[in-house]
Design a protein around this motif. Sequence first.
Motif, short mmCIF file in Angstrom:
data_model
loop_
_atom_site.label_atom_id
_atom_site.label_comp_id
_atom_site.label_asym_id
_atom_site.label_seq_id
_atom_site.Cartn_x
_atom_site.Cartn_y
_atom_site.Cartn_z
N ALA A 1 22.40 17.74 -10.10
CA ALA A 1 21.38 16.71 -9.91
C ALA A 1 20.38 17.07 -8.81
CB ALA A 1 22.04 15.37 -9.60
N GLU A 2 20.82 17.84 -7.81
CA GLU A 2 19.90 18.21 -6.73
C GLU A 2 18.82 19.18 -7.22
OE1 GLU A 2 23.13 21.21 -6.91
OE2 GLU A 2 23.17 19.04 -6.77
N LYS A 3 19.03 19.83 -8.36
CA LYS A 3 18.05 20.77 -8.91
C LYS A 3 17.29 20.20 -10.10
CE LYS A 3 20.72 24.89 -7.71
NZ LYS A 3 21.36 26.07 -8.27
N MET A 4 17.37 18.90 -10.31
CA MET A 4 16.78 18.34 -11.53
C MET A 4 15.27 18.46 -11.58
SD MET A 4 17.02 14.27 -11.64
CE MET A 4 16.65 13.38 -10.16
N ARG A 5 14.59 18.61 -10.44
CA ARG A 5 13.13 18.73 -10.44
C ARG A 5 12.67 20.19 -10.46
NH1 ARG A 5 14.46 14.70 -7.00
NH2 ARG A 5 13.72 12.64 -7.57
N TRP B 1 0.83 -1.20 0.00
CA TRP B 1 0.00 0.00 0.00
C TRP B 1 0.87 1.26 0.00
CZ3 TRP B 1 -4.92 1.48 -0.67
CH2 TRP B 1 -5.26 2.77 -0.27
N GLU B 2 1.91 1.27 0.84
CA GLU B 2 2.80 2.43 0.91
C GLU B 2 3.48 2.67 -0.42
OE1 GLU B 2 5.55 2.12 4.12
OE2 GLU B 2 3.98 1.76 5.59
N LYS B 3 3.93 1.61 -1.06
CA LYS B 3 4.60 1.73 -2.36
C LYS B 3 3.63 2.27 -3.42
CE LYS B 3 7.45 -1.01 -5.46
NZ LYS B 3 7.96 -2.36 -5.75
N ALA B 4 2.43 1.72 -3.46
CA ALA B 4 1.43 2.17 -4.43
C ALA B 4 1.03 3.63 -4.16
CB ALA B 4 0.20 1.27 -4.38
N TYR B 5 0.90 4.01 -2.89
CA TYR B 5 0.50 5.37 -2.55
C TYR B 5 1.60 6.37 -2.91
CZ TYR B 5 -2.25 8.90 -0.23
OH TYR B 5 -3.01 10.00 0.02
N ARG B 6 2.87 5.98 -2.75
CA ARG B 6 3.96 6.87 -3.16
C ARG B 6 3.92 7.12 -4.65
NH1 ARG B 6 7.46 4.08 0.62
NH2 ARG B 6 8.05 2.73 -1.10
N ARG B 7 3.61 6.06 -5.43
CA ARG B 7 3.49 6.25 -6.88
C ARG B 7 2.34 7.19 -7.22
NH1 ARG B 7 2.89 0.68 -8.32
NH2 ARG B 7 4.66 -0.25 -7.33
N ARG B 8 1.25 7.07 -6.50
CA ARG B 8 0.09 7.93 -6.75
C ARG B 8 0.42 9.39 -6.47
NH1 ARG B 8 -3.95 10.05 -3.42
NH2 ARG B 8 -5.78 10.62 -4.61
N THR B 9 1.08 9.66 -5.35
CA THR B 9 1.40 11.05 -5.03
C THR B 9 2.41 11.61 -6.01
OG1 THR B 9 3.03 10.32 -3.41
CG2 THR B 9 0.84 10.84 -2.59
N ALA B 10 3.34 10.80 -6.50
CA ALA B 10 4.29 11.26 -7.51
C ALA B 10 3.56 11.64 -8.80
CB ALA B 10 5.34 10.19 -7.78
N ALA B 11 2.59 10.83 -9.19
CA ALA B 11 1.82 11.14 -10.40
C ALA B 11 1.00 12.41 -10.20
CB ALA B 11 0.91 9.97 -10.75
N GLU B 12 0.46 12.63 -9.01
CA GLU B 12 -0.30 13.85 -8.74
C GLU B 12 0.58 15.09 -8.82
OE1 GLU B 12 -3.51 14.30 -8.51
OE2 GLU B 12 -3.88 12.16 -8.76
N ARG B 13 1.85 14.97 -8.39
CA ARG B 13 2.76 16.12 -8.51
C ARG B 13 3.02 16.46 -9.97
NH1 ARG B 13 5.33 13.61 -4.08
NH2 ARG B 13 6.82 12.57 -5.45
N VAL B 14 3.17 15.44 -10.81
CA VAL B 14 3.36 15.68 -12.25
C VAL B 14 2.12 16.31 -12.85
CG1 VAL B 14 3.73 14.58 -14.49
CG2 VAL B 14 5.10 13.89 -12.53
N ASN B 15 0.95 15.80 -12.48
CA ASN B 15 -0.31 16.37 -12.99
C ASN B 15 -0.46 17.83 -12.57
OD1 ASN B 15 -0.95 13.92 -14.14
ND2 ASN B 15 -2.28 13.29 -12.45
#
Length: 92
Positions: free
Chosen positions: A84-88, A26-40
Motif C-alpha cells: 500500500a505504501e507504493k500504490m502511487r 480554503w485549505e481543504k479546497a487547495y489540497r484538492r486542487r494540488t491533488a488534481a494538478e499532480r494527476v494532470n
Amino acid sequence: MAQGIRIPLAEDRRIFTPIDRSSYAWEKAYRRRTAAERVNSRLDCTFGLEKHTIRGEQKMRVRCGLALCVMLAMAVGRIKANQAEKMRSLVA
C-alpha cells in the motif's frame, strides 16, 4: 455583526476569493486542487498526453480514460500485493 466586508466578485476574483484564504475550507479546497494538478502532471508527462497526435475530442477522452484506468488498476494491484505504501508509484 458580520466579520469582514463584502466585495463584489466582479472586482478581482484572484484577490477577493469567495472562500476566505485563512479558513479551513480554503485549505481543504487547495489540497484538492494540488491533488488534481499532480494527476494532470502524471497524465501529461508519464502517459504522454502532452505531446500527442490525437485528433478529436472523443479519441482524447478515451485515451485519458484509459490512462486513468491504468493508474487505478496499478494502485489496486499494489494494495492487493500488500504494498500500500507504493500504490502511487508507477515503477516496479
